[in-house]
Motif scaffolding. Structure first.
Motif, PDB file in Angstrom:
ATOM      1  N   MET A 111       0.807  -1.153  -0.013  1.00 31.86           N
ATOM      2  CA  MET A 111       0.151   0.233   0.104  1.00 31.86           C
ATOM      3  C   MET A 111       0.890   1.253  -0.006  1.00 31.86           C
ATOM      4  O   MET A 111       2.079   1.434   0.584  1.00 31.86           O
ATOM      5  CB  MET A 111      -0.873  -0.033   1.209  1.00 31.86           C
ATOM      6  N   GLY A 112       0.180   2.313  -0.619  1.00 35.92           N
ATOM      7  CA  GLY A 112       0.992   3.454  -0.723  1.00 35.92           C
ATOM      8  C   GLY A 112       0.939   4.256   0.703  1.00 35.92           C
ATOM      9  O   GLY A 112       0.496   3.991   1.774  1.00 35.92           O
ATOM     10  N   LYS A 113       2.044   5.526   0.704  1.00 33.62           N
ATOM     11  CA  LYS A 113       2.049   6.304   1.735  1.00 33.62           C
ATOM     12  C   LYS A 113       2.485   7.798   1.296  1.00 33.62           C
ATOM     13  O   LYS A 113       2.850   7.890   0.182  1.00 33.62           O
ATOM     14  CB  LYS A 113       2.913   5.803   2.973  1.00 33.62           C
ATOM     15  N   LEU A 114       2.279   8.694   2.293  1.00 34.98           N
ATOM     16  CA  LEU A 114       2.456   9.942   1.932  1.00 34.98           C
ATOM     17  C   LEU A 114       3.642  10.408   3.201  1.00 34.98           C
ATOM     18  O   LEU A 114       3.092  10.392   4.149  1.00 34.98           O
ATOM     19  CB  LEU A 114       1.487  11.040   1.961  1.00 34.98           C
ATOM     20  N   THR A 115       4.858  10.800   2.797  1.00 37.22           N
ATOM     21  CA  THR A 115       5.701  11.441   3.855  1.00 37.22           C
ATOM     22  C   THR A 115       6.216  12.661   3.564  1.00 37.22           C
ATOM     23  O   THR A 115       6.209  13.022   2.342  1.00 37.22           O
ATOM     24  CB  THR A 115       6.838  10.174   3.868  1.00 37.22           C
ATOM     25  N   THR A 116       6.892  13.102   4.413  1.00 37.33           N
ATOM     26  CA  THR A 116       7.563  14.540   4.051  1.00 37.33           C
ATOM     27  C   THR A 116       8.848  14.680   5.188  1.00 37.33           C
ATOM     28  O   THR A 116       9.035  13.921   6.108  1.00 37.33           O
ATOM     29  CB  THR A 116       6.791  15.689   4.365  1.00 37.33           C
ATOM     30  N   HIS A 117       9.730  15.556   4.770  1.00 36.43           N
ATOM     31  CA  HIS A 117      10.650  16.016   5.818  1.00 36.43           C
ATOM     32  C   HIS A 117      10.898  17.209   5.336  1.00 36.43           C
ATOM     33  O   HIS A 117      10.801  17.667   4.487  1.00 36.43           O
ATOM     34  CB  HIS A 117      12.140  15.152   5.870  1.00 36.43           C
ATOM     35  N   VAL A 118      11.560  18.046   6.440  1.00 39.25           N
ATOM     36  CA  VAL A 118      12.053  19.421   6.089  1.00 39.25           C
ATOM     37  C   VAL A 118      13.573  19.645   6.420  1.00 39.25           C
ATOM     38  O   VAL A 118      13.907  19.073   7.596  1.00 39.25           O
ATOM     39  CB  VAL A 118      11.235  20.404   7.025  1.00 39.25           C
ATOM     40  N   LEU A 119      14.212  20.397   5.415  1.00 39.81           N
ATOM     41  CA  LEU A 119      15.688  20.654   5.829  1.00 39.81           C
ATOM     42  C   LEU A 119      15.926  22.092   5.671  1.00 39.81           C
ATOM     43  O   LEU A 119      15.470  22.850   4.970  1.00 39.81           O
ATOM     44  CB  LEU A 119      16.566  19.957   4.523  1.00 39.81           C
ATOM     45  N   ASP A 120      16.492  22.795   6.913  1.00 40.24           N
ATOM     46  CA  ASP A 120      16.850  24.061   6.958  1.00 40.24           C
ATOM     47  C   ASP A 120      18.051  24.327   6.348  1.00 40.24           C
ATOM     48  O   ASP A 120      19.084  23.962   6.522  1.00 40.24           O
ATOM     49  CB  ASP A 120      17.043  24.192   8.552  1.00 40.24           C
TER      50      ASP A 120
ATOM     51  N   CYS B 173       8.597  13.321  10.119  1.00 34.68           N
ATOM     52  CA  CYS B 173       7.667  12.937  10.957  1.00 34.68           C
ATOM     53  C   CYS B 173       7.911  11.535  11.558  1.00 34.68           C
ATOM     54  O   CYS B 173       8.420  10.768  10.508  1.00 34.68           O
ATOM     55  CB  CYS B 173       6.200  13.083  10.149  1.00 34.68           C
ATOM     56  N   ASP B 174       7.345  11.214  12.541  1.00 40.10           N
ATOM     57  CA  ASP B 174       7.725   9.951  13.380  1.00 40.10           C
ATOM     58  C   ASP B 174       6.750   8.720  12.453  1.00 40.10           C
ATOM     59  O   ASP B 174       7.340   7.528  12.463  1.00 40.10           O
ATOM     60  CB  ASP B 174       7.256   9.877  14.652  1.00 40.10           C
ATOM     61  N   ALA B 175       5.709   9.385  11.765  1.00 38.13           N
ATOM     62  CA  ALA B 175       5.158   8.183  10.800  1.00 38.13           C
ATOM     63  C   ALA B 175       4.495   8.883   9.422  1.00 38.13           C
ATOM     64  O   ALA B 175       4.501  10.128   9.739  1.00 38.13           O
ATOM     65  CB  ALA B 175       3.710   7.797  11.859  1.00 38.13           C
ATOM     66  N   PRO B 176       4.157   8.049   8.738  1.00 42.91           N
ATOM     67  CA  PRO B 176       3.649   8.651   7.451  1.00 42.91           C
ATOM     68  C   PRO B 176       2.379   9.555   7.705  1.00 42.91           C
ATOM     69  O   PRO B 176       1.784   9.261   8.796  1.00 42.91           O
ATOM     70  CB  PRO B 176       3.069   7.298   6.643  1.00 42.91           C
ATOM     71  N   LEU B 177       2.113  10.665   6.940  1.00 42.12           N
ATOM     72  CA  LEU B 177       1.005  11.414   7.218  1.00 42.12           C
ATOM     73  C   LEU B 177      -0.248  10.661   6.708  1.00 42.12           C
ATOM     74  O   LEU B 177      -1.178  10.820   7.361  1.00 42.12           O
ATOM     75  CB  LEU B 177       1.249  12.883   6.350  1.00 42.12           C
ATOM     76  N   LEU B 178      -0.168   9.955   5.673  1.00 47.78           N
ATOM     77  CA  LEU B 178      -1.324   9.165   5.198  1.00 47.78           C
ATOM     78  C   LEU B 178      -0.544   7.660   4.923  1.00 47.78           C
ATOM     79  O   LEU B 178       0.742   7.790   4.435  1.00 47.78           O
ATOM     80  CB  LEU B 178      -1.871   9.590   4.286  1.00 47.78           C
ATOM     81  N   ALA B 179      -1.220   6.501   5.039  1.00 44.90           N
ATOM     82  CA  ALA B 179      -0.652   5.212   4.629  1.00 44.90           C
ATOM     83  C   ALA B 179      -1.905   4.272   4.446  1.00 44.90           C
ATOM     84  O   ALA B 179      -3.155   4.515   5.190  1.00 44.90           O
ATOM     85  CB  ALA B 179       0.304   4.775   5.816  1.00 44.90           C
ATOM     86  N   ASP B 180      -1.591   3.248   3.601  1.00 44.14           N
ATOM     87  CA  ASP B 180      -2.691   2.299   3.455  1.00 44.14           C
ATOM     88  C   ASP B 180      -3.995   3.020   2.909  1.00 44.14           C
ATOM     89  O   ASP B 180      -4.070   3.650   1.980  1.00 44.14           O
ATOM     90  CB  ASP B 180      -2.792   1.399   4.759  1.00 44.14           C
ATOM     91  N   TYR B 181      -4.974   2.576   3.422  1.00 41.85           N
ATOM     92  CA  TYR B 181      -6.414   2.737   3.007  1.00 41.85           C
ATOM     93  C   TYR B 181      -6.530   4.267   3.144  1.00 41.85           C
ATOM     94  O   TYR B 181      -7.581   4.806   2.421  1.00 41.85           O
ATOM     95  CB  TYR B 181      -7.166   1.937   3.738  1.00 41.85           C
ATOM     96  N   LYS B 182      -5.792   5.105   4.077  1.00 40.52           N
ATOM     97  CA  LYS B 182      -6.212   6.585   4.361  1.00 40.52           C
ATOM     98  C   LYS B 182      -5.578   7.363   2.982  1.00 40.52           C
ATOM     99  O   LYS B 182      -6.286   8.392   2.859  1.00 40.52           O
ATOM    100  CB  LYS B 182      -5.462   6.847   5.473  1.00 40.52           C
ATOM    101  N   LEU B 183      -4.746   6.510   2.347  1.00 43.70           N
ATOM    102  CA  LEU B 183      -4.337   7.425   0.982  1.00 43.70           C
ATOM    103  C   LEU B 183      -5.383   7.199  -0.062  1.00 43.70           C
ATOM    104  O   LEU B 183      -5.132   5.988  -0.506  1.00 43.70           O
ATOM    105  CB  LEU B 183      -2.854   6.909   0.784  1.00 43.70           C
TER     106      LEU B 183
ATOM    107  N   ASN C 139      -2.415  10.149  -7.334  1.00 43.11           N
ATOM    108  CA  ASN C 139      -3.223   9.356  -8.398  1.00 43.11           C
ATOM    109  C   ASN C 139      -3.083   7.707  -8.359  1.00 43.11           C
ATOM    110  O   ASN C 139      -3.830   7.021  -8.637  1.00 43.11           O
ATOM    111  CB  ASN C 139      -3.102   9.552  -9.602  1.00 43.11           C
ATOM    112  N   ASP C 140      -1.969   7.376  -7.578  1.00 39.59           N
ATOM    113  CA  ASP C 140      -1.671   6.108  -7.634  1.00 39.59           C
ATOM    114  C   ASP C 140      -1.527   5.740  -6.000  1.00 39.59           C
ATOM    115  O   ASP C 140      -0.420   5.855  -5.589  1.00 39.59           O
ATOM    116  CB  ASP C 140      -0.297   5.659  -8.327  1.00 39.59           C
ATOM    117  N   THR C 141      -2.645   5.017  -5.509  1.00 40.44           N
ATOM    118  CA  THR C 141      -2.567   4.805  -3.898  1.00 40.44           C
ATOM    119  C   THR C 141      -1.590   3.803  -3.609  1.00 40.44           C
ATOM    120  O   THR C 141      -1.346   3.448  -2.400  1.00 40.44           O
ATOM    121  CB  THR C 141      -3.913   4.564  -3.479  1.00 40.44           C
TER     122      THR C 141
END
Length: 117
Positions: A1-10, A46-56, A94-96
Motif C-alpha cells: 500500500m502507498g503512503k505520503l511522507t515529508t521531511h524539512v531541511l533547514d 515526521c515519526d509516521a507517514p502522514l497518510l498510509a494504506d487505505y487512508k491514502l 493518483n496512484d494509491t
C-alpha cells in the motif's frame, strides 16, 4: 500500500529542521478538510507517514509548513511581516500504491520541493 511522507531541511543552517508544525488537508469541492497535524522530529521527519494504506486516497492534498515559526524559534531576526511564514504545497495523488515523499528545503527567504523517494 502507498503512503505520503515529508521531511524539512533547514538550508540556512545546513541541518534537518526539527520542530516544524505541519498540517495536511484534503481538498474536495474547493474546501479544505484537516486530516493530520504533525511536528518534525530531530531528523526533520515526521515519526509516521502522514497518510498510509487505505487512508491514502486519490485526490488533491495540501501540506502547510509553519516555516516562519520554525525560523523565529531558531533565534533569527526576521522582518515583520515575515517574507515566508506559512508554506503551502498542493499535490495530487493518483496512484494509491505509490510512495509520495514531499521534502521541503527552506530558508527564511526561499524554499524548494520535489517528489522524493
Amino acid at each position: 500500500m502507498g503512503k505520503l511522507t515529508t521531511h524539512v531541511l533547514d538550508t540556512a543552517h545546513g541541518k534537518p529542521a526539527a520542530g516544524v508544525a505541519i498540517e495536511l488537508y484534503g481538498i474536495a469541492v474547493g474546501a479544505r478538510l484537516l486530516l493530520v497535524r504533525a511536528t518534525t522530529n530531530a531528523d526533520g521527519r515526521c515519526d509516521a507517514p502522514l497518510l498510509a494504506d487505505y487512508k491514502l486516497q486519490p485526490g488533491v492534498y495540501e501540506l502547510d509548513f509553519h516555516i516562519g515559526d520554525y525560523f523565529a524559534a531558531q533565534g533569527l531576526a526576521l522582518p515583520q511581516p515575515r517574507f515566508l511564514d506559512l508554506v503551502t504545497l498542493r499535490i495530487g495523488v493518483n496512484d494509491t500504491s505509490a510512495h509520495y515523499h514531499v521534502p521541503l528545503l527552506a530558508s527564511p527567504y526561499a524554499y524548494s520541493t520535489y517528489r522524493g523517494s
